[in-house]
Scaffold this motif. Structure first.
Motif, short mmCIF file in Angstrom:
data_model
loop_
_atom_site.label_atom_id
_atom_site.label_comp_id
_atom_site.label_asym_id
_atom_site.label_seq_id
_atom_site.Cartn_x
_atom_site.Cartn_y
_atom_site.Cartn_z
N LEU A 75 0.82 -1.21 0.00
CA LEU A 75 0.00 0.00 0.00
C LEU A 75 0.86 1.26 0.00
CD1 LEU A 75 -2.85 -0.96 2.51
CD2 LEU A 75 -3.01 -0.76 0.03
N SER A 76 2.04 1.19 0.63
CA SER A 76 2.91 2.38 0.68
C SER A 76 3.44 2.77 -0.69
CB SER A 76 4.08 2.12 1.64
OG SER A 76 4.94 1.10 1.12
N ILE A 77 3.37 1.86 -1.67
CA ILE A 77 3.79 2.20 -3.03
C ILE A 77 2.97 3.34 -3.58
CG2 ILE A 77 4.01 1.30 -5.39
CD1 ILE A 77 4.48 -1.45 -4.20
N SER A 78 1.70 3.38 -3.21
CA SER A 78 0.80 4.41 -3.74
C SER A 78 0.65 5.60 -2.81
CB SER A 78 -0.58 3.79 -3.99
OG SER A 78 -1.15 3.32 -2.78
N LEU A 79 1.50 5.69 -1.79
CA LEU A 79 1.36 6.76 -0.80
C LEU A 79 1.53 8.14 -1.43
CD1 LEU A 79 0.88 7.19 2.22
CD2 LEU A 79 3.35 7.17 2.54
N VAL A 80 2.53 8.28 -2.29
CA VAL A 80 2.74 9.58 -2.96
C VAL A 80 1.57 9.92 -3.86
CG1 VAL A 80 4.23 10.81 -4.57
CG2 VAL A 80 5.24 9.35 -2.83
N ALA A 81 1.05 8.91 -4.57
CA ALA A 81 -0.09 9.14 -5.46
C ALA A 81 -1.33 9.57 -4.68
CB ALA A 81 -0.38 7.88 -6.27
N GLN A 82 -1.55 8.99 -3.50
CA GLN A 82 -2.69 9.37 -2.68
C GLN A 82 -2.59 10.83 -2.26
OE1 GLN A 82 -3.64 6.60 0.55
NE2 GLN A 82 -2.48 5.02 -0.51
N SER A 120 -1.28 -15.34 1.72
CA SER A 120 -0.54 -14.28 1.03
C SER A 120 -1.29 -13.73 -0.18
CB SER A 120 0.83 -14.81 0.60
OG SER A 120 0.69 -15.92 -0.27
N GLU A 121 -2.38 -14.41 -0.61
CA GLU A 121 -3.14 -13.91 -1.75
C GLU A 121 -3.85 -12.60 -1.44
OE1 GLU A 121 -5.49 -17.01 0.50
OE2 GLU A 121 -3.51 -16.89 -0.43
N VAL A 122 -3.91 -12.22 -0.15
CA VAL A 122 -4.52 -10.94 0.20
C VAL A 122 -3.70 -9.77 -0.36
CG1 VAL A 122 -3.30 -10.60 2.38
CG2 VAL A 122 -5.63 -9.73 2.12
N LEU A 123 -2.45 -10.03 -0.72
CA LEU A 123 -1.62 -8.99 -1.33
C LEU A 123 -2.22 -8.50 -2.64
CD1 LEU A 123 1.98 -10.42 -0.77
CD2 LEU A 123 0.90 -8.52 0.43
N ALA A 124 -3.03 -9.34 -3.31
CA ALA A 124 -3.63 -8.94 -4.57
C ALA A 124 -4.56 -7.74 -4.38
CB ALA A 124 -4.40 -10.11 -5.18
N ILE A 125 -5.26 -7.70 -3.25
CA ILE A 125 -6.16 -6.57 -2.98
C ILE A 125 -5.36 -5.29 -2.82
CG2 ILE A 125 -7.89 -5.67 -1.40
CD1 ILE A 125 -8.64 -8.51 -0.72
N ALA A 126 -4.29 -5.36 -2.03
CA ALA A 126 -3.45 -4.17 -1.83
C ALA A 126 -2.80 -3.73 -3.13
CB ALA A 126 -2.40 -4.46 -0.77
N LEU A 127 -2.35 -4.69 -3.93
CA LEU A 127 -1.71 -4.35 -5.19
C LEU A 127 -2.69 -3.73 -6.17
CD1 LEU A 127 0.93 -4.46 -6.74
CD2 LEU A 127 0.32 -6.75 -7.54
N GLY A 128 -3.91 -4.28 -6.22
CA GLY A 128 -4.94 -3.69 -7.09
C GLY A 128 -5.28 -2.27 -6.69
N TYR A 129 -5.38 -2.03 -5.39
CA TYR A 129 -5.67 -0.68 -4.92
C TYR A 129 -4.53 0.28 -5.24
CZ TYR A 129 -6.46 3.20 -1.71
OH TYR A 129 -6.63 4.45 -1.18
N ALA A 130 -3.29 -0.17 -5.05
CA ALA A 130 -2.14 0.69 -5.34
C ALA A 130 -2.08 1.05 -6.82
CB ALA A 130 -0.85 -0.02 -4.92
N VAL A 131 -2.32 0.08 -7.69
CA VAL A 131 -2.32 0.35 -9.14
C VAL A 131 -3.42 1.34 -9.50
CG1 VAL A 131 -2.74 -0.69 -11.39
CG2 VAL A 131 -1.24 -1.83 -9.75
#
Length: 219
Positions: A26-33, A96-107
């Motif tokens: 989720l922190s990947i998209s922190l700047v974008a947020q 670990s498949e819950v990472l897909a939700i975080a990755l989808g949100y970040a994208v």
């Protein structure tokens, strides 16, 4: 941070690792947020509310679709699943498949930010050429800060017991402080305008010299 705040009671080590991995994605998209909030306010100030509304709706829809597609791809491709789990240190963690939700949100958030940037350029005629050197300085400073924090975790806090609250708090706090110091020193070395603005703002607030005298009562 996850271990200090949540790492106790029924929240075991696997939960801590999984939550930390989701937070990292989720922190990947922190700047974008943060950029989205700023650009939406710019559109509101210009009297244009349609573009932020449509972009937010598109971003929400994209987040749902991207999360679902990432989940399907993650579940059906063992090699990709192993690579991601190894990268995030979740090889032996269930769920670990819950990472897909975080990755989808970040994208979706990053895509929304790019759309708002383009709309800002076309509708409000905002010059964005300054973003390239600015982004390069920010990325370089962030990498220096991350490297500093990593070195601190690997070498400077060796010997501190990571199984206690105090130990993990000292580890995280010291590494975060050293990482932040690396970022600030890099900004100063690059003579970025942001660090000068922050210094000027702090100087005005901490070292005020003007004293406002009370007004006399008018009879």
């Amino acid at each position: 941070m996850v271990r200090v705040i949540l790492g106790s009671g029924a929240f075991d080590w696997s939960d801590t690792r999984l939550t930390a991995a989701v937070l990292a994605v989720l922190s990947i998209s922190l700047v974008a947020q943060a950029a989205n909030l700023l650009m939406i306010r710019a559109f509101y100030a210009a009297g244009n509310t349609r573009i932020p509304l449509y972009t937010s709706l598109l971003g929400a829809l994209l987040a749902i679709v991207a999360a679902y597609q990432f989940f399907l791809f993650y579940s059906s491709h063992a090699l990709f699943q192993q690579s991601v789990a190894s990268l995030m240190r979740l090889s032996d963690v269930v769920g670990s498949e819950v990472l897909a939700i975080a990755l989808g949100y970040a994208v979706a958030v990053i895509a929304q930010s790019l759309i708002l940037l383009l709309a800002l350029k076309w509708s409000l005629r905002v010059d964005l050429t300054w973003l390239i050197p600015h982004a390069a300085r920010c990325i370089f400073s962030g990498l220096v800060g991350a490297a500093s924090a990593y070195v601190a975790l690997q070498f400077l806090v060796d010997g501190i017991n990571p199984d206690t609250f105090v130990g993990i708090f000292i580890q995280g706090g010291l590494a975060g402080l050293i990482g932040l110091t690396g970022v600030v020193l890099t900004y100063i070395g690059l003579n970025t305008p942001e660090i000068n603005e922050i210094y000027s703002a702090l100087e005005r607030r901490l070292f005020k010299t003007d004293v406002v005298a009370p007004q006399e009562d008018v009879i």
